[in-house]
Design a protein around this motif. Structure first.
Motif, PDB file in Angstrom:
ATOM      1  N   THR A  72       7.305   4.251  -7.974  1.00 37.37           N
ATOM      2  CA  THR A  72       6.388   3.125  -8.217  1.00 37.37           C
ATOM      3  C   THR A  72       7.076   1.762  -8.249  1.00 37.37           C
ATOM      4  OG1 THR A  72       6.400   3.013 -10.662  1.00 37.37           O
ATOM      5  CG2 THR A  72       4.976   4.696  -9.638  1.00 37.37           C
ATOM      6  N   HIS A  82       1.770  11.524  -4.468  1.00 41.63           N
ATOM      7  CA  HIS A  82       1.387  11.955  -5.816  1.00 41.63           C
ATOM      8  C   HIS A  82       2.595  12.523  -6.535  1.00 41.63           C
ATOM      9  CE1 HIS A  82      -2.547  11.794  -3.833  1.00 41.63           C
ATOM     10  NE2 HIS A  82      -3.065  11.652  -5.040  1.00 41.63           N
ATOM     11  N   HIS A  96      -0.487  12.717 -10.044  1.00 40.11           N
ATOM     12  CA  HIS A  96      -0.942  11.332 -10.224  1.00 40.11           C
ATOM     13  C   HIS A  96      -0.614  10.495  -8.991  1.00 40.11           C
ATOM     14  CE1 HIS A  96      -1.640  12.214 -14.462  1.00 40.11           C
ATOM     15  NE2 HIS A  96      -0.411  12.691 -14.540  1.00 40.11           N
ATOM     16  N   ASP A  98      -2.490   5.245 -10.081  1.00 37.15           N
ATOM     17  CA  ASP A  98      -2.222   5.703 -11.448  1.00 37.15           C
ATOM     18  C   ASP A  98      -0.730   5.597 -11.758  1.00 37.15           C
ATOM     19  OD1 ASP A  98      -2.759   6.666 -13.940  1.00 37.15           O
ATOM     20  OD2 ASP A  98      -3.173   8.730 -13.320  1.00 37.15           O
ATOM     21  N   ASP A 125       0.996   4.016 -14.018  1.00 40.80           N
ATOM     22  CA  ASP A 125       1.447   4.171 -15.409  1.00 40.80           C
ATOM     23  C   ASP A 125       1.628   5.643 -15.766  1.00 40.80           C
ATOM     24  OD1 ASP A 125       1.512   1.464 -15.836  1.00 40.80           O
ATOM     25  OD2 ASP A 125      -0.478   1.353 -16.772  1.00 40.80           O
ATOM     26  N   SER A 126       0.714   6.493 -15.310  1.00 42.54           N
ATOM     27  CA  SER A 126       0.845   7.926 -15.588  1.00 42.54           C
ATOM     28  C   SER A 126       2.069   8.508 -14.879  1.00 42.54           C
ATOM     29  CB  SER A 126      -0.411   8.668 -15.133  1.00 42.54           C
ATOM     30  OG  SER A 126      -1.527   8.284 -15.909  1.00 42.54           O
ATOM     31  N   VAL A 127       2.329   8.022 -13.671  1.00 38.59           N
ATOM     32  CA  VAL A 127       3.515   8.468 -12.943  1.00 38.59           C
ATOM     33  C   VAL A 127       4.769   8.118 -13.717  1.00 38.59           C
ATOM     34  CG1 VAL A 127       4.914   8.120 -10.868  1.00 38.59           C
ATOM     35  CG2 VAL A 127       2.434   8.390 -10.667  1.00 38.59           C
ATOM     36  N   ARG A 128       4.834   6.884 -14.214  1.00 44.36           N
ATOM     37  CA  ARG A 128       6.045   6.425 -14.912  1.00 44.36           C
ATOM     38  C   ARG A 128       6.305   7.221 -16.188  1.00 44.36           C
ATOM     39  NH1 ARG A 128       3.675   0.645 -13.821  1.00 44.36           N
ATOM     40  NH2 ARG A 128       4.454   0.317 -11.680  1.00 44.36           N
ATOM     41  N   ARG A 129       5.249   7.747 -16.780  1.00 44.94           N
ATOM     42  CA  ARG A 129       5.438   8.567 -17.984  1.00 44.94           C
ATOM     43  C   ARG A 129       6.019   9.936 -17.656  1.00 44.94           C
ATOM     44  NH1 ARG A 129       0.715   5.691 -19.839  1.00 44.94           N
ATOM     45  NH2 ARG A 129      -0.712   7.169 -18.799  1.00 44.94           N
ATOM     46  N   GLN A 130       5.972  10.324 -16.388  1.00 42.77           N
ATOM     47  CA  GLN A 130       6.451  11.642 -15.980  1.00 42.77           C
ATOM     48  C   GLN A 130       7.859  11.628 -15.395  1.00 42.77           C
ATOM     49  OE1 GLN A 130       4.664  14.508 -16.352  1.00 42.77           O
ATOM     50  NE2 GLN A 130       2.999  13.360 -17.314  1.00 42.77           N
TER      51      GLN A 130
END
Length: 344
Positions: free
Chosen positions: A63, A73, A77, A82, A84-89
């Motif tokens: 990202t 994906h 995500h 999405d 922000d959701s990617v960065r959390r993973q």
């Protein structure tokens, strides 16, 4: 890859997927429509010469930049819709250690804990755990400016793990390290997968590194994927494997040369070079043929193409070669688009 590994890979969920990723800077095409499918809990290596588009691929999937076209994906995500959701993973370790030399190793880890919004107690527990795992406990209170290159890279990877990412992007993580430090990093990387089920996306120019670590390897050239498969599958794409047999005298050499009509004979070295795919079946056939005719060999060596041969063959052309993709077991073959040249 053995049968058990193949079966396990085919049933795993997809950690990273991409379809038709493209990226240009002005009139320079950097990525020219690449497709990826990487199962969770595996190590995927992306090889390619300088300027092939490896770092750009990592930047899009993590990202940091957006693609001009295509979809990607991460853990289900969308990297654009999405992010922000990617960065959390994910966790990302770049080509150069992103550590603060004015801080100690412990302070660097605690800083990352703050950025991940961990409580003070949880942050200290996480820092202590990572210092122990990466064998940095004795250096915990020392300024990072005094660290060797290998220690800095270990700390950099430890900092990436503070947030417990499920997917880690390692962009040439062992560049500049000595062979001993490189192997320490390999062990740490492999343990992340085997012990914690982390998925690793690795870019590297060290072919031995990809051969040692990766479950699957893709070769990127001029912004296009030109081949993908296991290390063994990729080596199988390249001709040139052979068995080299040496004899004690010209008589035995001449007899053997009559048996193997397609072999290359060298009278000076008393050797015969017999085409071979390197398999046990093929080697056994060579030995049986010699035994059945009573020809005694002095020595025998098996030569098979390595990743150096694969890399040079697939990326050493002025025009991009035809894409060769060996599908992931249990998954549909990825398509590939081949158009223009890339310089990144």
């Amino acid at each position: 890859m053995n049968t058990a590994t193949t079966a396990a890979t085919s049933t795993r969920s997809t950690a990273i997927s991409a379809i038709g990723l493209r990226k240009s800077y002005g009139d320079k095409v950097v990525l020219d429509g690449i497709d990826l499918r990487i199962p969770e809990g595996t190590i995927f290596a992306l090889l390619g010469p300088n300027g092939a588009g490896k770092t750009t691929t990592v930047e899009i999937l993590s990202t940091l930049i957006t693609a001009d076209a295509g979809q990607a994906h991460i853990a289900g995500h969308d990297v654009t819709a999405d992010a922000d959701s990617v960065r959390r993973q994910i966790g990302v370790t770049g080509q150069f250690a992103a550590v603060d030399g004015l801080l100690t190793a412990e302070e660097n880890l605690l800083l990352m804990a703050d950025l991940h919004h961990l409580s003070r107690s949880e942050g200290r527990r996480r820092a202590t755990e990572l210092l122990e795992r990466f064998e940095l406990t004795e250096a915990a209170r020392k300024n990072v400016a005094t660290f060797s290159g290998g220690m800095r890279r270990k700390l950099d990877l430890a900092m990436t793990l503070v947030g417990r990412p499920r997917i880690i992007f390692l962009d040439e993580p062992t560049t500049g390290l000595d062979p001993r430090s490189r192997r320490v990093m390999w062990e740490l990387i492999r343990n992340l997968v085997t012990e914690q089920g982390v998925t690793i996306f690795l870019t590297t120019q060290y072919l031995e590194e990809a051969d040692h670590l990766a479950d699957r390897i893709a070769v990127l050239d001029h912004g296009k994927l030109v081949a993908e498969g296991t290390a063994q599958e990729l080596k199988g794409l390249i001709p040139g494997g052979h068995v080299r047999v040496q004899f004690a005298d010209e008589a035995h050499l001449a007899t053997a040369a009559e048996i193997f009509g397609v072999a290359t004979r060298d009278d000076e070295s008393l050797t015969l070079q017999i085409p071979s795919d390197g398999s046990i079946t093929n080697l056994r056939a060579v030995l049986d043929a010699l035994d059945n005719t009573g020809v005694q060999a002095e020595s025998l060596t098996v030569h098979t193409p390595d990743l150096d041969d694969v890399f040079l063959t697939l990326t050493g052309r002025q025009t991009a070669p035809t894409v060769s993709t060996i599908p992931t077991p249990g998954a549909p073959a990825a398509s590939a688009t081949a158009q223009k040249e890339s310089n990144r």
